[in-house]
Structures are given as C-alpha cells and as structure tokens.
Design a protein around this motif. Sequence first.
Motif, short mmCIF file in Angstrom:
data_model
loop_
_atom_site.label_atom_id
_atom_site.label_comp_id
_atom_site.label_asym_id
_atom_site.label_seq_id
_atom_site.Cartn_x
_atom_site.Cartn_y
_atom_site.Cartn_z
N ASP A 223 0.89 -1.16 0.15
CA ASP A 223 -0.08 -0.01 -0.05
C ASP A 223 0.83 1.30 -0.01
OD1 ASP A 223 -2.04 -1.57 0.08
OD2 ASP A 223 -2.47 -1.48 2.12
N THR A 224 2.10 1.11 -0.16
CA THR A 224 3.02 2.23 0.08
C THR A 224 3.34 2.74 -1.53
OG1 THR A 224 3.94 1.70 2.18
CG2 THR A 224 5.18 3.30 0.79
N LEU A 225 3.03 3.92 -1.75
CA LEU A 225 3.51 4.64 -3.03
C LEU A 225 4.81 5.55 -2.73
CD1 LEU A 225 0.09 5.80 -4.31
CD2 LEU A 225 1.33 3.66 -4.78
N THR A 226 5.83 5.21 -3.65
CA THR A 226 7.16 5.87 -3.29
C THR A 226 7.61 6.80 -4.55
OG1 THR A 226 8.03 4.10 -1.77
CG2 THR A 226 9.58 5.66 -3.04
N ALA A 227 7.84 7.99 -4.49
CA ALA A 227 8.06 8.85 -5.37
C ALA A 227 9.52 8.75 -5.98
CB ALA A 227 7.66 10.52 -5.13
N SER A 228 9.88 9.00 -7.09
CA SER A 228 11.39 9.14 -7.50
C SER A 228 11.35 10.35 -8.51
CB SER A 228 11.57 7.71 -8.63
OG SER A 228 11.79 6.68 -7.57
N PRO A 229 12.64 11.07 -8.70
CA PRO A 229 13.75 10.65 -8.05
C PRO A 229 13.88 11.16 -6.50
CG PRO A 229 14.24 12.43 -9.38
CD PRO A 229 12.72 11.92 -9.48
N PRO A 230 14.85 10.70 -5.68
CA PRO A 230 14.94 10.85 -4.48
C PRO A 230 15.52 12.37 -4.25
CG PRO A 230 16.76 9.63 -4.92
CD PRO A 230 15.74 9.69 -5.99
N GLY A 231 15.31 13.02 -3.02
CA GLY A 231 16.23 14.35 -2.90
C GLY A 231 15.41 15.51 -3.42
N MET A 232 14.09 15.33 -3.51
CA MET A 232 13.39 16.44 -4.01
C MET A 232 12.50 16.87 -2.96
SD MET A 232 14.54 16.49 -7.31
CE MET A 232 15.56 15.70 -8.26
N ARG A 233 11.72 17.79 -3.46
CA ARG A 233 10.44 18.20 -2.71
C ARG A 233 9.15 17.60 -3.30
NH1 ARG A 233 12.33 23.32 -3.40
NH2 ARG A 233 10.18 24.06 -4.23
N TYR A 234 8.13 16.90 -2.34
CA TYR A 234 7.05 16.24 -3.00
C TYR A 234 5.73 16.72 -2.63
CZ TYR A 234 11.18 13.12 -3.46
OH TYR A 234 12.39 12.69 -3.64
#
Length: 653
Positions: free
Chosen positions: A365-376
């Motif tokens: 159930d976890t959605l992970t955004a890419s790329p890392p090191g950004m603001r979301y």
Amino acid sequence: MEWTVTSGSIESGAGTRDITVRWDSSGTGSVSARVSRSVAGCVATATINVLVGSRFSFPIRRPARLTACEGDSLLLEAPSGLLGIRWSNGATTPGIVARASGIYFVTAFDSIGCPGFSDTVAVRFEAAPRPAVLGPRRLCAGATAAYTIVPRSGASSAWTVRNGSPVTGPGNDSIVVRWDVPGRGVVRVRQSLDSLGCAGEDSIAVDVTAPPKPAIALSGGTTICEGDSLVLNAPPYPRHAWSTGDTTRAITVRASGAYFVAVTDSSGCSGVSDTIRVSVAVRPVVRIAALGATAFCDGDSVLLDGGDFRGYRWNTGDTTRAIVVKRGGVYTLQARGAGPCDGYSDTVAVTVFPRPVASIARVADTLTASPPGMRYRWSRDGVFGAADTARALIATVDGRYQVEVTSPDGCPALSPPYDMTRVDLTVTASLQCPSRSTVAPGERLSIGLRLQLPAAFQTSGISGAELFLHARGNVFAPAPAPGLLVTQTGSMQKLRVTRDLAGVTGSDVDIPVELLAMLGDTGCARIVLDSVRWQEGSVPVQFANVSCDICVSLCVEGGARLFSGDVRATLAQNHPNPFNATTTLTYTLIERGYTRLAVLDRLGREVAVLDEGMRDPGVHRAVFDASALPSGVYTALLLTPTLALQRTMVLMK
C-alpha cells in the motif's frame, strides 16, 4: 838665322829654325827671316805678312717675348756669316726652336777662324692652367652648393652654369649655384694666364634629384570606430619621420588627428606626404534588458530586449530587436546605431534548470516517488493534500494518485497517474536487472521487463500493455526492436515498449530490451521503469523493482579513474569581458583524455589554441592574449572526448 816680328812677339825659338809668335793685337803684322852664310857672306831674306784678327761677340736674334705657354716654341737665330756654330744645347744649326725653359747662347768663328760668343737668352715656358672643379655632384632640387678651383697667381677664371642659377659670383676661384630644376646640370670653368693667354678648362656634371612625394597607404577608411585602429603605411625610404614622432615605416592610429610623414631618400632628399585626417566615431552603448528571470526551468523562457537601434545581430544569429531564449548559455548583442559604428553589449548568462522525471512505485500500500532528494506533493483524484509532502505515501483509499516532484532548483514535474485499487487483478511490474552491474563500453546488455499477472487477468479485457522506461541516451542506446519506440528530451530518452497480452492467462510475462553501453558523460546511470499503461481496460499495477543501476567501466591508468561522475564539465565565461588585450578562461574537466581549447573569430576561423593535449579531471585555466588581433566578437571552444562547450568573448581595444 835671324827673325824679325812686327805687331807680335817671339815666345820661343829665337835663333832657331822654328819660332813661336804671340799676336797680342789685331791688325796686320809680319814675320821676316834673314839667313846668312858666314863663309861666303851670302844673305837671304824672306818676309810674310800676318793678318791678326780679334775675338768678337754678337747678339742672338730672338722674338720680342721670351715667355711662352708650355707646349709652344720660340725661334732663336745666330747672325749670318759665322762658321762653326754650336749652341749651348749642342745644336749646330744657324737657328734653333726652344721648347723648354732655360738659358741659351752660341759660339762661332769668323772667316779667319777667330772665335765669337753670343749674349745669353733666358727663355721661360709657363705650364698651362689645369683647373679641377670641386663641389657636390648629387643634390636635391632647390639646394644651393658652392664649387671651387685651386687659385693660381696671375690667372683669371670664367664660370658657366647649365640648368642652374648662380647665387653669388661667379668669383675668380669659386661660384655658388642654386639647382631648382631636376635633371642633369653642368658647372664649367675656364682658367687663363693673363700675361700669356694660356688657358685650361674643367667641368663636372651635377645630378639634381626631385624631392620624394610619399603617398600613405591606408588599411581602411579614415573614419574608425572607438577601440579600433588604422594602419598608415609609407613607401620604403631610408628614413621616416611621422607627425607623431614615430620613425617606423608604418604606424597604427587609434585617435583622431591629422597625420603625415616626412621621408628622406638615399640621396638625402626630403619630402612630405599629404595629410591624412583620421576621425574616431563613438560606439553606441548597447545594453540587453532581460524581461524576466535569467535562470528558469526547462520549458520556460525569457525575453531579451536589445533596445532601440538601426540593426541587430545576436550571437545566436538572430537579427531582431528581441529574442526569446529557451536554452541556457551566454548571449551577446552587436547593434548598429545612427553612426557608422557597432556597439557590443555585455554578456547575459541564461541558466536553464532541468526538470526531474517524476514516477511512482508501489510496494503493497506504499507509493514511493522518484527521483529522491526532491520536494514532493501528492494528489488523489486531482486534489493535492496539504500534509502529503513526504516521498512515500501510504494509500489507504483507492483512487488515481499523482506526485509533483520539485527539484532543488525549483523546477516541478508531475508524475503519470497511478490508479490505486485493491482487487485481485493487481499486476506487479518490475525490472529484471542484468547479472553484472558493470559493463564495458560497446557491450550489449539485456534488461528484462516482467509483468506478474494474476490468475484472473484474462477477465480484465486488457488486450495489451505499454511499458515506459527512461535512461540517459548518451550512456545507453536501445537496439531497434518490434514494439519499441524511443523519444529523446535533452540527454534523457524515453522508451515505450508495447506487448500484446490478448489471450494471456495469469503468468509471468518477460519482455527483453537490449541496450548498447556507451562512453557517455557519466560513469554510472540508472534505467527506470516509469509506468504501465493498459489497452482496452484497466487493472491496478504495483511495482516491485523499478530501476537498475549500471556502470560503464572506463579506462584506468595506474589504477586511477579517468572519469569523475560527481561534477559537471563546464567552461566559465571569460573574465574580464569585454576585455582589452588579455582575458582568462576557467574550465572544469570530468574525464581524462585529449582536450583542446581554441579561439575562433566571427567567420569560424581558428585564431588561437590556448590548450591542447591529454588533460586530467579538475579545474584548468588559460590566458587569451589578443593584443595582435582586431576588436570584435570571438568564440572560445572547448572540446573533450565526450562534449563541446563554447563561450562568446568581446574584444574592445
């Protein structure tokens, strides 16, 4: 024997048969001899008369003047009737012709043999004058010169001049002449002995040279622009003297004024050129106005306005007043005002920040955004949640999710929508990375796209799938294959892989994608599975593994890497700019290899090479000396094994 002598005296022999008589006076004398025999008494007498002459002198007949010129002659004659004539020079003729100076006399005898002596005659022969004219034989027109001869006592001189004018004189032994007309002149003198009339002549030829009239050659027009220069070139002469004080054949002019040159030729003649009047026109002041920020995100733009001028030429090649800039770089403008000169603007640097490539990966159930090191910032069904700003989001509600990813430079990007639903038809999409994470340049590698389909997938009505990946196009080049579509955006390329799923039941579907490793601008790169799109239906997709990190091995030398992946290759703007004579260029290398930094003019011709050869990663500097080049716009071009960078420079003298 008895002797009797009248008008003379017996010197010796008296009483003998022979006597010697001395005659002391002229006239008639006699010698008598009386012979007697004592036995018989006989006597005999004999007498002879003797005419006694006297010694005499006589004059030499001569001309009235006994002085003559050398080479002439004088006739000297003895009186007639003389015998045994002998002149003092040994001649025995009645007369002689004297041709040499000396004292002449003659001896002779009369009819009875008495000697006579003439008077002496002194004869003198004078050498004829041999004047030698002394003075200059080569002069400039308008010059004055003196000509002289050696004085001689008793002589007078007569001077004549051709193609010249006597200034003073003529005197007896000198004359001063002014030579006004170019050409061949003559000075002649006749020197005469006044008492004898002997004369001699001499002359010299005089070459009269016209003064030089040098013509100045120009390297351009007499109106130059501020900061430019004009070369004034005189003809070749032994000596030059410019109005500026320079003594070279050519001078470089950068200021307004009147310029001329005086020259001296090999004869010493001087001449002055016409005057060249040079004016310096002022360059217009050109300023670029940026109507907006000069640092923005990819896809945005800024308007650069050059102001009000007659003509425009941007370093982009545009000729309009304003240009719309969408790419990063350095921009300059050359503009023409009301006058004849162009003005050059300062440089305007435009920076374009790349936008991130946003994607969503699901684990349970976890959605992970890419790329890392950004603001979301997350949204569900088009509505952004104020508190949903973490990289990972636990989706507790079904819906269509998207994430807005903002880079540190402030550039946002929106991910493709992700449909989150909790059904048994959930498909798991993943990347199957190759067994080796490091490949050599030129090596082919296979990336697997895997779809794990549930058993009931055939009930979804989906006929096919489109899988989307992205990778750096200058590191990995996809091999052509059916169902593969590649699009390029900057250095990033997107791959769309199409697969027919009609009739496929629940099982694993593997889709291979073949890539070619290249020596690009980074040592390692990531291949990312962005999203999956269905054809004729929809089922939820979860992502198990969405990226593969692949490194391209680079050459090593002594164990050290030849490539640095933690910095960017750059060529900084030269400083100062615009510049006069010299400026400094700073550039950063990220790889070891053959590097060349050159300077090109506006026509693309190479005018200087500042650095060339094998170079290591790091910061380097080079100095551009343009003192021998004209003002204008130049381009610095940096070439490395994998890229080319350039900067525009403005030289203003």
